[in-house]
Design an enzyme around this catalytic site. Structure first.
Site, PDB file in Angstrom:
ATOM      1  CE  LYS A  54      -1.832   2.630   3.022  1.00 28.48           C
ATOM      2  NZ  LYS A  54      -1.664   3.927   2.287  1.00 28.48           N
ATOM      3  N   GLY A  94       6.617   4.402   8.601  1.00 31.17           N
ATOM      4  CA  GLY A  94       5.741   5.560   8.769  1.00 31.17           C
ATOM      5  C   GLY A  94       5.893   6.122  10.169  1.00 31.17           C
ATOM      6  CB  SER A  95       3.734   8.383  12.085  1.00 30.63           C
ATOM      7  OG  SER A  95       2.531   7.657  12.117  1.00 30.63           O
ATOM      8  CB  THR A  96       6.405   6.714  16.497  1.00 27.12           C
ATOM      9  OG1 THR A  96       7.747   6.754  15.983  1.00 27.12           O
ATOM     10  CG2 THR A  96       6.406   5.950  17.807  1.00 27.12           C
ATOM     11  N   GLY A 137       2.681   3.083  13.895  1.00 26.48           N
ATOM     12  CA  GLY A 137       3.442   1.870  14.221  1.00 26.48           C
ATOM     13  C   GLY A 137       2.924   1.203  15.483  1.00 26.48           C
ATOM     14  CD  GLU A 148      12.502   3.387   8.667  1.00 25.79           C
ATOM     15  OE1 GLU A 148      12.417   4.320   9.507  1.00 25.79           O
ATOM     16  OE2 GLU A 148      12.521   3.555   7.447  1.00 25.79           O
ATOM     17  CB  CYS A 154      12.556   8.152   9.062  1.00 25.25           C
ATOM     18  SG  CYS A 154      13.398   7.140   7.853  1.00 25.25           S
ATOM     19  CD  GLU A 171       9.844  11.712  12.346  1.00 23.71           C
ATOM     20  OE1 GLU A 171       8.704  11.233  12.543  1.00 23.71           O
ATOM     21  OE2 GLU A 171      10.737  11.091  11.759  1.00 23.71           O
TER      22      GLU A 171
HETATM   23  P1  NAI Z   1       1.457   7.795   8.708  1.00 24.63           P
HETATM   24  O1  NAI Z   1       2.211   6.908   9.615  1.00 24.63           O
HETATM   25  O2  NAI Z   1       0.016   8.049   8.987  1.00 24.63           O
HETATM   26  O3  NAI Z   1       1.527   7.215   7.220  1.00 24.63           O
HETATM   27  C1  NAI Z   1       2.417   6.226   6.757  1.00 24.63           C
HETATM   28  C2  NAI Z   1       1.641   5.153   6.002  1.00 24.63           C
HETATM   29  O4  NAI Z   1       0.785   4.457   6.903  1.00 24.63           O
HETATM   30  C3  NAI Z   1       0.737   5.681   4.899  1.00 24.63           C
HETATM   31  O5  NAI Z   1       0.757   4.779   3.824  1.00 24.63           O
HETATM   32  C4  NAI Z   1      -0.623   5.678   5.572  1.00 24.63           C
HETATM   33  O6  NAI Z   1      -1.688   5.594   4.656  1.00 24.63           O
HETATM   34  C5  NAI Z   1      -0.549   4.430   6.424  1.00 24.63           C
HETATM   35  N1  NAI Z   1      -1.465   4.388   7.564  1.00 24.63           N
HETATM   36  C6  NAI Z   1      -2.011   5.423   8.249  1.00 24.63           C
HETATM   37  N2  NAI Z   1      -2.788   4.956   9.259  1.00 24.63           N
HETATM   38  C7  NAI Z   1      -2.720   3.601   9.211  1.00 24.63           C
HETATM   39  C8  NAI Z   1      -3.280   2.551  10.012  1.00 24.63           C
HETATM   40  N3  NAI Z   1      -4.079   2.808  11.052  1.00 24.63           N
HETATM   41  N4  NAI Z   1      -3.000   1.284   9.694  1.00 24.63           N
HETATM   42  C9  NAI Z   1      -2.186   0.998   8.660  1.00 24.63           C
HETATM   43  N5  NAI Z   1      -1.632   1.940   7.873  1.00 24.63           N
HETATM   44  C10 NAI Z   1      -1.887   3.232   8.144  1.00 24.63           C
HETATM   45  O7  NAI Z   1       2.239   9.164   8.600  1.00 24.63           O
HETATM   46  P2  NAI Z   1       1.653  10.586   8.127  1.00 24.63           P
HETATM   47  O8  NAI Z   1       0.345  10.870   8.807  1.00 24.63           O
HETATM   48  O9  NAI Z   1       1.683  10.637   6.668  1.00 24.63           O
HETATM   49  O10 NAI Z   1       2.748  11.562   8.720  1.00 24.63           O
HETATM   50  C11 NAI Z   1       2.675  11.992  10.058  1.00 24.63           C
HETATM   51  C12 NAI Z   1       4.047  12.088  10.651  1.00 24.63           C
HETATM   52  O11 NAI Z   1       4.643  10.810  10.719  1.00 24.63           O
HETATM   53  C13 NAI Z   1       5.035  12.923   9.861  1.00 24.63           C
HETATM   54  O12 NAI Z   1       4.902  14.260  10.148  1.00 24.63           O
HETATM   55  C14 NAI Z   1       6.341  12.345  10.307  1.00 24.63           C
HETATM   56  O13 NAI Z   1       6.728  12.932  11.512  1.00 24.63           O
HETATM   57  C15 NAI Z   1       6.025  10.890  10.542  1.00 24.63           C
HETATM   58  N6  NAI Z   1       6.413  10.065   9.389  1.00 24.63           N
HETATM   59  C16 NAI Z   1       7.553   9.337   9.476  1.00 24.63           C
HETATM   60  C17 NAI Z   1       7.971   8.599   8.408  1.00 24.63           C
HETATM   61  C18 NAI Z   1       9.209   7.812   8.457  1.00 24.63           C
HETATM   62  O14 NAI Z   1       9.740   7.454   7.419  1.00 24.63           O
HETATM   63  N7  NAI Z   1       9.710   7.483   9.613  1.00 24.63           N
HETATM   64  C19 NAI Z   1       7.238   8.588   7.145  1.00 24.63           C
HETATM   65  C20 NAI Z   1       6.016   9.340   7.171  1.00 24.63           C
HETATM   66  C21 NAI Z   1       5.665  10.052   8.260  1.00 24.63           C
END
Ligand code: NAI
Ligand code: MG
Length: 506
Positions: free
Chosen positions: A211, A263-265, A268, A285, A319, A416
């Site tokens: 996804k 993605g976000s903590t 996670g 991660e 990240c 972050e």
């Molecule tokens: P997010 O963690 O919501 O999104 C990452 C992925 O997870 C996307 O594909 C999203 O559609 C999916 N996702 C969202 N909710 C989910 C759930 N309940 N179950 C399964 N998958 C789900 O991150 P977002 O909202 O885009 O960004 C928020 C903050 O997270 C950013 O400001 C940043 O601080 C952090 N972040 C960190 C990343 C990293 O590489 N460590 C990458 C993206 C965001």
């Protein structure tokens, strides 16, 4: 929301503006660069993209579509299907069938040949992929062209080589695949994260349902086309665009054997709770707040380049960004002056312009988050220094910035920001640097700058971080494992360590 004009006015009041007119480094300031836009003529964009299930693009059972926009212009690029639970089920079924009937039975060397073929087709489409990545996500073309796309390809090449050598990676074991893997990726490195997930999984004999993130689904759609062109058996790779709900449906699907998430903590943690007790394997991660430590004996000009690369690369949407600069007190003034001078030369603007250093913020949502945290930093008493570069009239932008007078308890020092915003703190002794670097819930990466080899060993050993760079920053390689400690997650991606997540050992 504040208008661009209001925002600029506000900045003028509260902020120490880094002026371009008077930097000590003269090279960028004497003339302006002529525009050098990368052509987008060769790009074929569909009006609508379906879901990629069982080797075909299909209409979503959910009947829903969403728009993906170019964050630099706010122009809509395409409509993309949004997978609902029934679509997730169809994709898992296709992946399971492909796993049972074809992929897990294929000779490992033949599996490898398919993965090589994907790598070569991606190479042929490099330019198209780079342009599309920059348009859909806002990152400068020089990064998508020179970093994202070549690294994504390198991951496919590297893992293709492992397909028939897994028993050498795990001597004295029998090695078998796991089954269907659900993989969820973010928007900061869309194609590269897809490669990090798909390449090891399928090389080890698994099939996948991936996804992509909701703001950046387009290069994943192109990757789906590449899978078709490579004649990859249908169902080995399935790609389901969608948002959090689609991701949650994938996580909770009973026949998915492993989840890999970047993605976000916060998300996670939700996923870890959802998979607990189900027997599903999980790697996470997550976020980071890396310390980039500069000692007084460091080569300062190189260190300044490393600081710039550490935090302004990909607008700080990284990240493992070096978002906390720890600089030894004795050289702090010099480093900050050089940093300001260098920031004044950074060009922010059109991501497709080959001279652009800093592109657009990925989404309105992310821009709001950055603004909120920056406002909080000012309120808590830190001093904001910000590039006085012009802000384009449309799209989502945030100028390269850094904070001084930062206390360790400030939100900007702990959370972050995921934007082009650096927090600067000082230290006096190596022990203080180690203490401050590790005093954070995250542990993904760190950087150490010093001329002294013994100090590098001394400091890197004590960093509670998965990746530690010495006299460099943000260097990636498919052979090198990447992953976190503490709230930055667990499991490793890349290298032999990364294979472990995708095999069963007997
Ligand atoms: P997010 O963690 O919501 O999104 C990452 C992925 O997870 C996307 O594909 C999203 O559609 C999916 N996702 C969202 N909710 C989910 C759930 N309940 N179950 C399964 N998958 C789900 O991150 P977002 O909202 O885009 O960004 C928020 C903050 O997270 C950013 O400001 C940043 O601080 C952090 N972040 C960190 C990343 C990293 O590489 N460590 C990458 C993206 C965001
Ligand atoms: Mg987009």
């Amino acid at each position: 929301m504040a208008t661009v004009k209001e925002e600029q006015e506000a900045r003028e009041h509260a902020v120490r503006r880094i002026e371009r007119e008077k930097p000590a480094l003269e090279f960028g300031s004497a003339w302006d660069y002529a525009p050098a836009p990368e052509s987008r003529d060769h790009l074929r964009l569909e009006e609508r993209y379906g879901l990629f299930i069982g080797g075909k693009f299909v209409a979503p059972k959910s009947k829903k579509y969403f728009e993906t926009v170019n964050p630099a212009t706010e122009e809509t690029l395409a409509q993309v299907a949004e997978a609902g639970p029934a679509d997730v089920d169809a994709a898992v079924t296709a992946a399971e069938e492909a796993y049972r009937k074809r992929w897990s039975r294929l000779k490992p060397a033949d599996r490898g040949k398919y993965v090589y073929r994907i790598a070569r087709l991606l190479q042929e489409k490099s330019r198209e992929l780079a342009v599309l990545e920059s348009m859909d996500g806002g990152k400068p073309i020089k990064e998508s062209r020179d970093v994202d796309v070549p690294l994504a390809i390198a991951h496919f090449f590297y893992h293709a080589g492992w397909a028939d050598k897994l028993e050498y990676a795990f001597p004295r074991h029998t090695v078998s695949p796991i089954g269907v893997c659900g993989q969820i990726i973010p928007w900061n490195f869309p194609l590269l994260m897809a490669a990090w997930k798909i390449a090891p999984a399928i090389s080890c004999g698994n099939t996948v349902v991936l996804k992509p993130a909701e703001t950046t689904p387009l290069t994943a759609m192109l990757l789906a086309e590449v899978c078709q062109e490579a004649d990859l058996p249908p169902g080995v790779v399935n790609i389901l665009p969608g948002a959090g709900e689609t991701g949650a449906a994938l996580v909770n699907h009973a026949r998915v054997k492993k989840i890999a998430f970047t993605g976000s903590t916060d998300v996670g943690k939700i996923i870890q709770r959802a998979t607990a007790g189900t027997g599903k394997r999980l790697t996470l991660e997550l976020g980071g707040k890396a310390a980039n430590i500069v000692f007084e004996d460091a080569p300062i000009d190189q260190a300044v380049e490393g600081i710039i690369n550490g935090i302004y690369f990909n607008q700080g949407h990284v990240c493992c960004a070096g978002s906390r600069l720890l600089v030894q007190e004795s050289i702090a003034d010099t480093v900050l002056q050089k940093l300001s001078d260098r920031i004044a030369t950074l060009r922010m603007g059109d991501p497709l312009d080959k001279n652009t250093d800093v592109g657009a913020i990925n989404s309105k949502m992310q821009l709001d988050k950055i603004r909120e945290l920056v406002a909080c930093g000012v309120e808590e008493g830190a001093e904001l220094h910000q590039s006085s570069c012009a802000i384009p009239p449309k799209g989502f932008w945030f100028p390269p910035s850094f904070f001084t007078n930062v206390a360790q308890s400030h939100r900007i020092a702990r959370e972050e920001i995921f934007g082009p915003v650096l927090t600067v703190m000082t230290f006096r002794t190596p022990d203080e640097a180690i203490e401050k670097a590790n005093n954070i819930p995250y542990g993904l990466s760190a950087g150490v700058w010093t001329d002294k080899g013994s100090k590098i060993f001394q400091i890197t050993q004590k960093m509670r971080a998965g990746v530690v760079w010495a006299n460099t920053f943000n260097k990636f390689d498919p052979t090198s494992p990447f992953g976190g400690y503490k709230e930055s997650g667990f499991g490793r991606e890349g290298g032999v360590h990364g294979l472990r997540a995708y095999v069963e050992l007997g």
